[in-house]
Design an enzyme around this catalytic site. Structure first.
Site, PDB file in Angstrom:
ATOM      1  N   LEU A 149       0.869  -1.287  -0.031  1.00  0.00           N
ATOM      2  CA  LEU A 149      -0.019  -0.088  -0.042  1.00  0.00           C
ATOM      3  C   LEU A 149       1.025   1.190   0.016  1.00  0.00           C
ATOM      4  CD1 LEU A 149      -2.700  -1.059   2.757  1.00  0.00           C
ATOM      5  CD2 LEU A 149      -3.147  -1.104   0.368  1.00  0.00           C
ATOM      6  N   ASP A 150       0.459   2.225  -0.701  1.00  0.00           N
ATOM      7  CA  ASP A 150       1.410   3.406  -0.624  1.00  0.00           C
ATOM      8  C   ASP A 150       1.471   4.092   0.699  1.00  0.00           C
ATOM      9  OD1 ASP A 150       1.287   3.519  -3.274  1.00  0.00           O
ATOM     10  OD2 ASP A 150      -0.297   4.963  -3.517  1.00  0.00           O
ATOM     11  N   LYS A 151       2.486   4.677   0.958  1.00  0.00           N
ATOM     12  CA  LYS A 151       2.589   5.146   2.385  1.00  0.00           C
ATOM     13  C   LYS A 151       1.520   5.773   2.846  1.00  0.00           C
ATOM     14  CE  LYS A 151       5.674   8.828   4.591  1.00  0.00           C
ATOM     15  NZ  LYS A 151       6.444   9.806   4.499  1.00  0.00           N
TER      16      LYS A 151
END
Length: 318
Positions: A149-151
């Site tokens: 997942l993106d940051k």
């Protein structure tokens, strides 16, 4: 002016190389020239050093590996301490564990937590936390991480605790049988729901971005199903389910249909009518797969995090 004595990246320099671009290398890429002048280091590593600000050309910092060089230029390379060693250190970082058994770990990742170490984020990541929480997981590639997942995206993420489980999960992802459902707040009042089927690849000129790219130019198939949950004057609350898992897929597809996510600083655009939000309003709410050990279908679901709940309440009640 930048301090020429300041070290690059997150760690101290271990050695400084003073080099001269050969006249025969005029017009070639910086990373190509560095790979020839410093053959003891991989080109991939040298590219990372350039992006981290470890390379100066005629005294000026250069962060673009593709930049063309001229013969006779002076290069200074500040070789940083090997960050990969730090990337593999266990750290006692709290985890919101939704499920755990001998083969799987399901995490509710908070926004702000980087999943895997990389340039500029060599510590404090989910991988560091996993190395502390799960003894022996260092024997599994990438500490069992099979998807990211993106940051600044919150929500569910599954980790394999064994090599066999990781292999099984990777095959499920490749077969598109892992069900991933997200909740998001999109810019604009959406009139239609449906499916976005557009290939995604690396942006041709902006390294940090992905884009709609034809498959004959390197794009990979990407399919996102979008369902409208609630409409507001200038925004729309939507559910997005993935049939594929490309980098930034939902963010790219929503921007492609002119409804970028609220708070998305990369793919969005400034609009004074949109609510202020410090990250992309995106949450992985539901995750379903076949358990690698039991063969049974399993599913987990977590509610919206507090920041997105507050955002929706503001839109609903003012």
């Amino acid at each position: 002016m930048d301090d020429p004595n300041e070290y690059c990246g997150d760690y101290s320099r271990t050695e400084t190389h003073q080099l001269t671009v050969p006249d025969a290398s005029r017009g070639r890429r910086l990373d190509q020239v560095l790979a020839e002048l410093l053959p003891q280091h991989s080109r991939n590593r040298l590219q990372g050093w350039v992006r981290d600000g470890c390379v100066r050309v005629d005294g000026q910092p250069e962060t673009e590996p593709k930049r063309k060089v001229a013969g006779g230029q002076q290069l200074q390379v500040d070789e940083p301490e090997d960050a990969r060693t730090h990337a593999e250190e266990p750290e006692d970082i709290p985890l919101d564990i939704v499920f755990e058994d001998e083969t799987l770990l399901v995490i509710n990742k908070p926004a702000g937590l980087v999943v895997h170490p990389g340039s500029g984020n060599w510590s404090g990541t989910l991988m560091n936390a996993l190395l502390h929480h799960v003894p022996g997981i260092e024997a599994v590639p990438r500490a069992g991480i099979v998807h990211r997942l993106d940051k600044d995206t919150s929500g569910l993420l599954v980790v394999a605790k064994t090599l066999a489980a990781q292999t099984d999960l990777v095959r499920q992802l490749q077969a598109r049988t892992v069900r991933r459902v997200y909740l998001a707040l999109a810019a604009g009042a959406m009139k239609h729901e449906g499916t976005v089927n557009e290939p995604i690849g690396r942006h041709p000129s902006q390294r940090i971005k992905m884009a709609i790219v034809p498959e004959n130019r390197g794009g990979k198939p990407a399919i996102t199903n979008i369902r409208i949950l609630e409409s507001f004057t200038y925004t729309t609350f939507v559910e997005c389910s993935l049939e594929t898992g490309r980098t930034h897929q939902i963010r790219v597809h929503m921007a492609a249909i002119h409804h970028p996510l609220v708070g998305d600083q990369v793919y969005g655009r400034h609009n004074a009518k949109l609510p202020e939000f410090p990250r992309q309003a995106l949450h992985a709410t539901r995750l379903g797969l076949v358990h690698p050990l039991t063969g049974l279908k399993v599913q987990w679901e977590v509610p919206l995090p507090e920041d997105m709940r507050d955002l929706l309440d503001m839109l609903r009640y003012g």
